[in-house]
Design a protein around this motif. Structure first.
Motif, PDB file in Angstrom:
ATOM      1  N   MET A   1       0.741  -1.200  -0.131  1.00 60.43           N
ATOM      2  CA  MET A   1      -0.112  -0.086  -0.072  1.00 60.43           C
ATOM      3  C   MET A   1       1.012   1.115   0.041  1.00 60.43           C
ATOM      4  SD  MET A   1      -3.053   1.270   2.708  1.00 60.43           S
ATOM      5  CE  MET A   1      -2.137   1.400   3.958  1.00 60.43           C
ATOM      6  N   ALA A   2       0.468   2.050  -0.677  1.00 55.12           N
ATOM      7  CA  ALA A   2       1.150   3.457  -0.750  1.00 55.12           C
ATOM      8  C   ALA A   2       0.146   4.589  -0.543  1.00 55.12           C
ATOM      9  CB  ALA A   2       1.868   3.789  -2.169  1.00 55.12           C
ATOM     10  N   LYS A   3       0.522   5.771   0.060  1.00 52.55           N
ATOM     11  CA  LYS A   3      -0.375   6.573   0.506  1.00 52.55           C
ATOM     12  C   LYS A   3       0.333   7.908   0.447  1.00 52.55           C
ATOM     13  CE  LYS A   3      -2.771   7.821   4.487  1.00 52.55           C
ATOM     14  NZ  LYS A   3      -3.217   7.346   6.044  1.00 52.55           N
ATOM     15  N   THR A   4      -0.510   9.025  -0.085  1.00 48.74           N
ATOM     16  CA  THR A   4      -0.150  10.421  -0.166  1.00 48.74           C
ATOM     17  C   THR A   4      -1.156  11.152   1.113  1.00 48.74           C
ATOM     18  OG1 THR A   4      -1.598  10.699  -1.858  1.00 48.74           O
ATOM     19  CG2 THR A   4       0.758  10.165  -2.398  1.00 48.74           C
ATOM     20  N   ASP A   5      -1.110  12.424   0.844  1.00 45.74           N
ATOM     21  CA  ASP A   5      -2.194  13.322   1.684  1.00 45.74           C
ATOM     22  C   ASP A   5      -3.514  12.930   1.437  1.00 45.74           C
ATOM     23  OD1 ASP A   5      -2.587  15.239   3.601  1.00 45.74           O
ATOM     24  OD2 ASP A   5      -3.035  16.703   2.135  1.00 45.74           O
ATOM     25  N   ARG A   6      -3.954  12.665   0.166  1.00 40.11           N
ATOM     26  CA  ARG A   6      -5.276  12.657  -0.030  1.00 40.11           C
ATOM     27  C   ARG A   6      -5.727  11.196  -0.588  1.00 40.11           C
ATOM     28  NH1 ARG A   6      -6.208  18.251  -3.256  1.00 40.11           N
ATOM     29  NH2 ARG A   6      -4.156  17.548  -3.955  1.00 40.11           N
ATOM     30  N   LEU A   7      -4.900  10.552  -1.258  1.00 40.39           N
ATOM     31  CA  LEU A   7      -4.962   9.394  -1.959  1.00 40.39           C
ATOM     32  C   LEU A   7      -4.193   8.066  -1.115  1.00 40.39           C
ATOM     33  CD1 LEU A   7      -4.267  10.754  -5.485  1.00 40.39           C
ATOM     34  CD2 LEU A   7      -6.650  10.025  -4.450  1.00 40.39           C
ATOM     35  N   MET A   8      -4.853   6.788  -1.471  1.00 36.15           N
ATOM     36  CA  MET A   8      -4.174   5.545  -1.347  1.00 36.15           C
ATOM     37  C   MET A   8      -4.393   4.885  -2.222  1.00 36.15           C
ATOM     38  SD  MET A   8      -5.977   4.956   2.406  1.00 36.15           S
ATOM     39  CE  MET A   8      -4.736   3.810   3.295  1.00 36.15           C
ATOM     40  N   LEU A   9      -3.138   3.977  -2.370  1.00 29.47           N
ATOM     41  CA  LEU A   9      -2.895   2.807  -3.501  1.00 29.47           C
ATOM     42  C   LEU A   9      -2.767   1.519  -2.812  1.00 29.47           C
ATOM     43  CD1 LEU A   9      -2.661   2.168  -6.674  1.00 29.47           C
ATOM     44  CD2 LEU A   9      -0.213   2.657  -6.187  1.00 29.47           C
ATOM     45  N   HIS A  10      -3.749   0.502  -3.135  1.00 25.37           N
ATOM     46  CA  HIS A  10      -3.778  -0.766  -2.759  1.00 25.37           C
ATOM     47  C   HIS A  10      -3.375  -1.527  -3.717  1.00 25.37           C
ATOM     48  CE1 HIS A  10      -5.658   0.213   1.233  1.00 25.37           C
ATOM     49  NE2 HIS A  10      -6.511   0.956   0.296  1.00 25.37           N
ATOM     50  N   ALA A  11      -2.583  -2.533  -3.695  1.00 27.79           N
ATOM     51  CA  ALA A  11      -1.728  -3.221  -4.693  1.00 27.79           C
ATOM     52  C   ALA A  11      -2.005  -4.754  -4.391  1.00 27.79           C
ATOM     53  CB  ALA A  11      -0.521  -2.951  -5.304  1.00 27.79           C
ATOM     54  N   LEU A  12      -2.320  -5.583  -5.297  1.00 28.04           N
ATOM     55  CA  LEU A  12      -2.079  -7.052  -5.093  1.00 28.04           C
ATOM     56  C   LEU A  12      -1.649  -7.586  -6.359  1.00 28.04           C
ATOM     57  CD1 LEU A  12      -3.051  -9.761  -3.608  1.00 28.04           C
ATOM     58  CD2 LEU A  12      -5.160  -9.631  -4.640  1.00 28.04           C
ATOM     59  N   PHE A  13      -0.264  -7.903  -6.167  1.00 29.51           N
ATOM     60  CA  PHE A  13       0.712  -8.364  -7.174  1.00 29.51           C
ATOM     61  C   PHE A  13       0.037  -9.835  -7.732  1.00 29.51           C
ATOM     62  CE2 PHE A  13       2.764  -5.010  -5.480  1.00 29.51           C
ATOM     63  CZ  PHE A  13       2.985  -3.897  -6.563  1.00 29.51           C
ATOM     64  N   GLU A  14      -0.061 -10.126  -8.674  1.00 29.98           N
ATOM     65  CA  GLU A  14      -0.360 -11.438  -9.221  1.00 29.98           C
ATOM     66  C   GLU A  14       0.055 -11.635 -10.725  1.00 29.98           C
ATOM     67  OE1 GLU A  14      -4.615 -11.503  -9.237  1.00 29.98           O
ATOM     68  OE2 GLU A  14      -4.754 -11.984  -6.959  1.00 29.98           O
ATOM     69  N   ASP A  15       0.077 -12.792 -11.216  1.00 28.28           N
ATOM     70  CA  ASP A  15       0.274 -12.911 -12.682  1.00 28.28           C
ATOM     71  C   ASP A  15      -0.821 -12.914 -13.459  1.00 28.28           C
ATOM     72  OD1 ASP A  15       2.682 -13.496 -12.304  1.00 28.28           O
ATOM     73  OD2 ASP A  15       2.562 -15.760 -11.679  1.00 28.28           O
ATOM     74  N   THR A  16      -1.791 -11.766 -13.523  1.00 29.72           N
ATOM     75  CA  THR A  16      -2.523 -11.486 -14.218  1.00 29.72           C
ATOM     76  C   THR A  16      -2.249  -9.967 -14.874  1.00 29.72           C
ATOM     77  OG1 THR A  16      -3.645 -10.224 -12.707  1.00 29.72           O
ATOM     78  CG2 THR A  16      -4.285 -12.550 -12.952  1.00 29.72           C
ATOM     79  N   PRO A  17      -3.022  -9.724 -16.143  1.00 23.53           N
ATOM     80  CA  PRO A  17      -2.881  -8.435 -16.605  1.00 23.53           C
ATOM     81  C   PRO A  17      -3.406  -7.258 -15.824  1.00 23.53           C
ATOM     82  CG  PRO A  17      -4.210  -9.838 -18.168  1.00 23.53           C
ATOM     83  CD  PRO A  17      -4.074 -10.412 -16.888  1.00 23.53           C
ATOM     84  N   PRO A  18      -2.624  -6.169 -15.795  1.00 18.95           N
ATOM     85  CA  PRO A  18      -2.952  -5.068 -14.793  1.00 18.95           C
ATOM     86  C   PRO A  18      -4.463  -4.786 -14.784  1.00 18.95           C
ATOM     87  CG  PRO A  18      -1.837  -4.143 -16.680  1.00 18.95           C
ATOM     88  CD  PRO A  18      -1.584  -5.686 -16.802  1.00 18.95           C
ATOM     89  N   GLN A  19      -5.181  -4.602 -13.662  1.00 18.67           N
ATOM     90  CA  GLN A  19      -6.810  -4.296 -13.614  1.00 18.67           C
ATOM     91  C   GLN A  19      -6.501  -3.048 -12.473  1.00 18.67           C
ATOM     92  OE1 GLN A  19      -8.681  -7.807 -12.212  1.00 18.67           O
ATOM     93  NE2 GLN A  19      -8.564  -8.687 -14.137  1.00 18.67           N
ATOM     94  N   PHE A  20      -7.148  -1.941 -12.931  1.00 18.81           N
ATOM     95  CA  PHE A  20      -7.387  -0.803 -12.172  1.00 18.81           C
ATOM     96  C   PHE A  20      -8.552  -0.767 -11.530  1.00 18.81           C
ATOM     97  CE2 PHE A  20      -4.699   0.056 -15.807  1.00 18.81           C
ATOM     98  CZ  PHE A  20      -3.183  -0.227 -15.088  1.00 18.81           C
ATOM     99  N   GLY A  21      -8.738  -0.097 -10.366  1.00 21.55           N
ATOM    100  CA  GLY A  21     -10.252   0.092  -9.708  1.00 21.55           C
ATOM    101  C   GLY A  21      -9.953   1.589  -9.014  1.00 21.55           C
ATOM    102  N   ILE A  22     -10.927   2.264  -9.140  1.00 20.22           N
ATOM    103  CA  ILE A  22     -10.889   3.779  -8.592  1.00 20.22           C
ATOM    104  C   ILE A  22     -12.153   3.958  -7.772  1.00 20.22           C
ATOM    105  CG2 ILE A  22     -10.985   6.136  -9.283  1.00 20.22           C
ATOM    106  CD1 ILE A  22     -10.016   5.498 -11.881  1.00 20.22           C
ATOM    107  N   LEU A  23     -11.912   4.219  -6.483  1.00 25.24           N
ATOM    108  CA  LEU A  23     -13.044   4.660  -5.423  1.00 25.24           C
ATOM    109  C   LEU A  23     -12.696   6.061  -5.090  1.00 25.24           C
ATOM    110  CD1 LEU A  23     -15.065   3.201  -3.944  1.00 25.24           C
ATOM    111  CD2 LEU A  23     -13.383   2.904  -2.291  1.00 25.24           C
ATOM    112  N   ILE A  24     -13.900   6.779  -5.807  1.00 27.28           N
ATOM    113  CA  ILE A  24     -14.189   8.102  -5.254  1.00 27.28           C
ATOM    114  C   ILE A  24     -15.455   8.347  -4.647  1.00 27.28           C
ATOM    115  CG2 ILE A  24     -14.081  10.702  -6.113  1.00 27.28           C
ATOM    116  CD1 ILE A  24     -11.344   9.284  -6.630  1.00 27.28           C
ATOM    117  N   PRO A  25     -15.514   8.160  -3.339  1.00 30.06           N
ATOM    118  CA  PRO A  25     -17.106   8.219  -2.676  1.00 30.06           C
ATOM    119  C   PRO A  25     -17.475   9.332  -2.720  1.00 30.06           C
ATOM    120  CG  PRO A  25     -15.215   7.623  -0.858  1.00 30.06           C
ATOM    121  CD  PRO A  25     -14.680   7.981  -2.133  1.00 30.06           C
ATOM    122  N   LYS A  26     -18.677   9.324  -2.586  1.00 33.98           N
ATOM    123  CA  LYS A  26     -19.749  10.798  -2.839  1.00 33.98           C
ATOM    124  C   LYS A  26     -19.726  11.434  -1.557  1.00 33.98           C
ATOM    125  CE  LYS A  26     -24.148  11.956  -4.481  1.00 33.98           C
ATOM    126  NZ  LYS A  26     -25.600  11.793  -5.008  1.00 33.98           N
TER     127      LYS A  26
END
Length: 95
Positions: A1-26
């Motif tokens: 996991m990486a973190k900045t002031d306003r954002l967090m990045l969760h990573a799960l490294f696997e042998d699959t093509p890269p898949q991205f998810g974005i979570l911006i709650p209302k």
């Protein structure tokens, strides 16, 4: 996991093509235009920075945002680059 002031990045490294998810709650970004702007910026940055990695990635907003103006986009872009640089320092063998 990486973190900045306003954002967090969760990573799960696997042998699959890269898949991205974005979570911006209302509840953290009230206006739809701000949520959509952030999603566009994050999507573009993910495609550039995480294309060499394999696995699943989730970028999420962790602090409330009042407005994302055109002049703020450079600051968001810098924060996203910092987030991805932090991830690459933590997992250098995944390139």
């Amino acid at each position: 996991m990486a973190k900045t002031d306003r954002l967090m990045l969760h990573a799960l490294f696997e042998d699959t093509p890269p898949q991205f998810g974005i979570l911006i709650p209302k509840r953290l970004a009230k206006r739809a235009v701000d949520r959509n702007t952030l999603k566009r910026l994050i999507r573009h940055a993910c495609q550039e920075a995480l294309g060499n990695y394999q696995g699943k990635f989730l970028v999420r907003l962790s602090k409330p945002v009042s407005a994302v103006g055109h002049s703020d986009r450079a600051a968001w872009w810098t924060e996203l680059q910092q987030l991805f640089n932090d991830l690459s320092r933590r997992v250098p063998s995944q390139h």
